[in-house]
Design a protein around this motif. Structure first.
Motif, PDB file in Angstrom:
ATOM      1  N   GLU A 149      36.585  79.966  96.918  1.00  0.00           N
ATOM      2  CA  GLU A 149      38.040  80.006  96.858  1.00  0.00           C
ATOM      3  C   GLU A 149      38.527  81.372  96.403  1.00  0.00           C
ATOM      4  O   GLU A 149      37.835  82.096  95.687  1.00  0.00           O
ATOM      5  N   ASP A 150      39.739  81.718  96.837  1.00  0.00           N
ATOM      6  CA  ASP A 150      40.379  82.922  96.318  1.00  0.00           C
ATOM      7  C   ASP A 150      40.840  82.657  94.884  1.00  0.00           C
ATOM      8  O   ASP A 150      41.159  81.524  94.523  1.00  0.00           O
ATOM      9  N   TRP A 151      40.883  83.729  94.089  1.00  0.00           N
ATOM     10  CA  TRP A 151      41.402  83.591  92.733  1.00  0.00           C
ATOM     11  C   TRP A 151      42.897  83.301  92.777  1.00  0.00           C
ATOM     12  O   TRP A 151      43.620  83.800  93.641  1.00  0.00           O
ATOM     13  N   LYS A 152      43.387  82.495  91.837  1.00  0.00           N
ATOM     14  CA  LYS A 152      44.814  82.222  91.674  1.00  0.00           C
ATOM     15  C   LYS A 152      45.203  82.628  90.256  1.00  0.00           C
ATOM     16  O   LYS A 152      44.466  82.368  89.300  1.00  0.00           O
ATOM     17  N   ASN A 153      46.353  83.239  90.114  1.00  0.00           N
ATOM     18  CA  ASN A 153      46.814  83.695  88.807  1.00  0.00           C
ATOM     19  C   ASN A 153      47.723  82.662  88.153  1.00  0.00           C
ATOM     20  O   ASN A 153      48.490  81.972  88.830  1.00  0.00           O
ATOM     21  N   GLY A 154      47.614  82.547  86.839  1.00  0.00           N
ATOM     22  CA  GLY A 154      48.447  81.595  86.116  1.00  0.00           C
ATOM     23  C   GLY A 154      48.427  81.855  84.621  1.00  0.00           C
ATOM     24  O   GLY A 154      47.889  82.865  84.154  1.00  0.00           O
ATOM     25  N   THR A 155      48.992  80.913  83.886  1.00  0.00           N
ATOM     26  CA  THR A 155      49.117  81.032  82.434  1.00  0.00           C
ATOM     27  C   THR A 155      48.590  79.767  81.776  1.00  0.00           C
ATOM     28  O   THR A 155      48.844  78.653  82.253  1.00  0.00           O
ATOM     29  N   VAL A 156      47.828  79.921  80.702  1.00  0.00           N
ATOM     30  CA  VAL A 156      47.329  78.772  79.947  1.00  0.00           C
ATOM     31  C   VAL A 156      48.497  78.135  79.197  1.00  0.00           C
ATOM     32  O   VAL A 156      49.144  78.783  78.378  1.00  0.00           O
ATOM     33  N   VAL A 157      48.773  76.855  79.507  1.00  0.00           N
ATOM     34  CA  VAL A 157      49.904  76.174  78.869  1.00  0.00           C
ATOM     35  C   VAL A 157      49.463  75.123  77.856  1.00  0.00           C
ATOM     36  O   VAL A 157      50.272  74.633  77.070  1.00  0.00           O
ATOM     37  N   ASP A 158      48.173  74.778  77.867  1.00  0.00           N
ATOM     38  CA  ASP A 158      47.697  73.750  76.938  1.00  0.00           C
ATOM     39  C   ASP A 158      46.180  73.828  76.887  1.00  0.00           C
ATOM     40  O   ASP A 158      45.534  74.404  77.771  1.00  0.00           O
ATOM     41  N   MET A 159      45.590  73.246  75.848  1.00  0.00           N
ATOM     42  CA  MET A 159      44.137  73.131  75.745  1.00  0.00           C
ATOM     43  C   MET A 159      43.800  71.663  75.564  1.00  0.00           C
ATOM     44  O   MET A 159      44.381  70.981  74.721  1.00  0.00           O
ATOM     45  N   LYS A 160      42.897  71.150  76.403  1.00  0.00           N
ATOM     46  CA  LYS A 160      42.398  69.785  76.266  1.00  0.00           C
ATOM     47  C   LYS A 160      40.932  69.896  75.896  1.00  0.00           C
ATOM     48  O   LYS A 160      40.072  70.059  76.750  1.00  0.00           O
ATOM     49  N   GLY A 161      40.666  69.817  74.582  1.00  0.00           N
ATOM     50  CA  GLY A 161      39.323  70.106  74.101  1.00  0.00           C
ATOM     51  C   GLY A 161      39.061  71.583  74.322  1.00  0.00           C
ATOM     52  O   GLY A 161      39.831  72.437  73.881  1.00  0.00           O
TER      53      GLY A 161
END
Length: 229
Positions: A149-161
């Motif tokens: 897959e191509d890389w997609k850019n985003g932002t970490v909005v939460d941590m689940k564990g």
């Protein structure tokens, strides 16, 4: 859309459908067959469509037995379920057994289904750790589910564990991903040096992650070791 049905599906059957493993199942009715692909009409809709995943309501013949690491599961047990490791766990109650497969009705729902993963409630599922180093809420990251897959850019909005929930740029919901890397610090990303040699902050450069991608133009804003950001 290619249909991945559970086999033995006919017109008039009640089925559950979805187009990706991140989507929730939707229940509908088979209204026609397009070749070997069932066209399914959802409640309240006027048209029928084919779907990537389509199986009889309650689970298809090809569905794997529920994987449980919590011991024997019985009718009435409170359990947590999901169909793949990318999904969040959902809570429900075992309402029936179909062979060795528990049928689980999720909290607040009226129908029960079989699931790939089923564990007794209270057992901590093993988290799927992100790759590319430690990330925190607010970090800018790049994500993908496999190396094709191509890389997609985003932002970490939460941590689940230890799993980072990443909202892609321009989207409203966040998901967990198989591969998560801080932007500019990916272990697989290699800078492409210009013919002039050393790269410095402020240089105009072109970048890509693999030979199949198109080149993208940008400006070096920082250096992390020998890797331009």
């Amino acid at each position: 859309k290619k249909s991945s049905s559970g086999g033995g599906i006919d017109i008039g059957d009640k089925v559950r459908v979805r187009d990706s493993e991140r989507e929730d199942w939707k229940v509908g009715t088979v209204t026609e067959m397009r070749g070997n692909k069932p066209a399914v009409q959802l409640p309240g809709q006027s048209r029928a469509f084919t779907w990537t995943f389509c199986e009889p309501e309650g689970g298809g013949k090809e569905e794997k037995s529920a994987k449980s690491s919590s011991g024997k599961i019985s009718v009435g047990d409170k359990v947590q379920v999901r169909d793949n490791e990318k999904e969040d766990w959902k809570n429900g109650t075992v309402t029936d057994m179909r062979g060795d497969k528990p049928v689980v009705k999720l909290d607040g729902q009226s129908r029960g289904f079989t699931w790939t993963f089923c564990e007794l409630a209270g057992k901590s599922p093993s988290p799927r750790p992100p790759s590319g180093g430690k990330v925190s809420v607010g970090d800018k990251v790049r994500v993908r589910d496999n190396e094709k897959e191509d890389w997609k850019n985003g932002t970490v909005v939460d941590m689940k564990g230890s799993n980072a929930v990443v909202k892609l740029d321009g989207q409203s919901r966040g998901f967990t991903w198989s591969i998560v890397e801080l932007v500019g610090s990916g272990s697989e990303k290699k800078p492409t040096p210009p013919s002039g040699g050393k790269i410095s902050i402020g240089d105009k450069i072109r970048v890509r992650d693999n030979e199949k991608e198109d080149w993208k133009n940008g400006t070096v804003t920082d250096m992390r070791g020998d890797k331009p950001v």
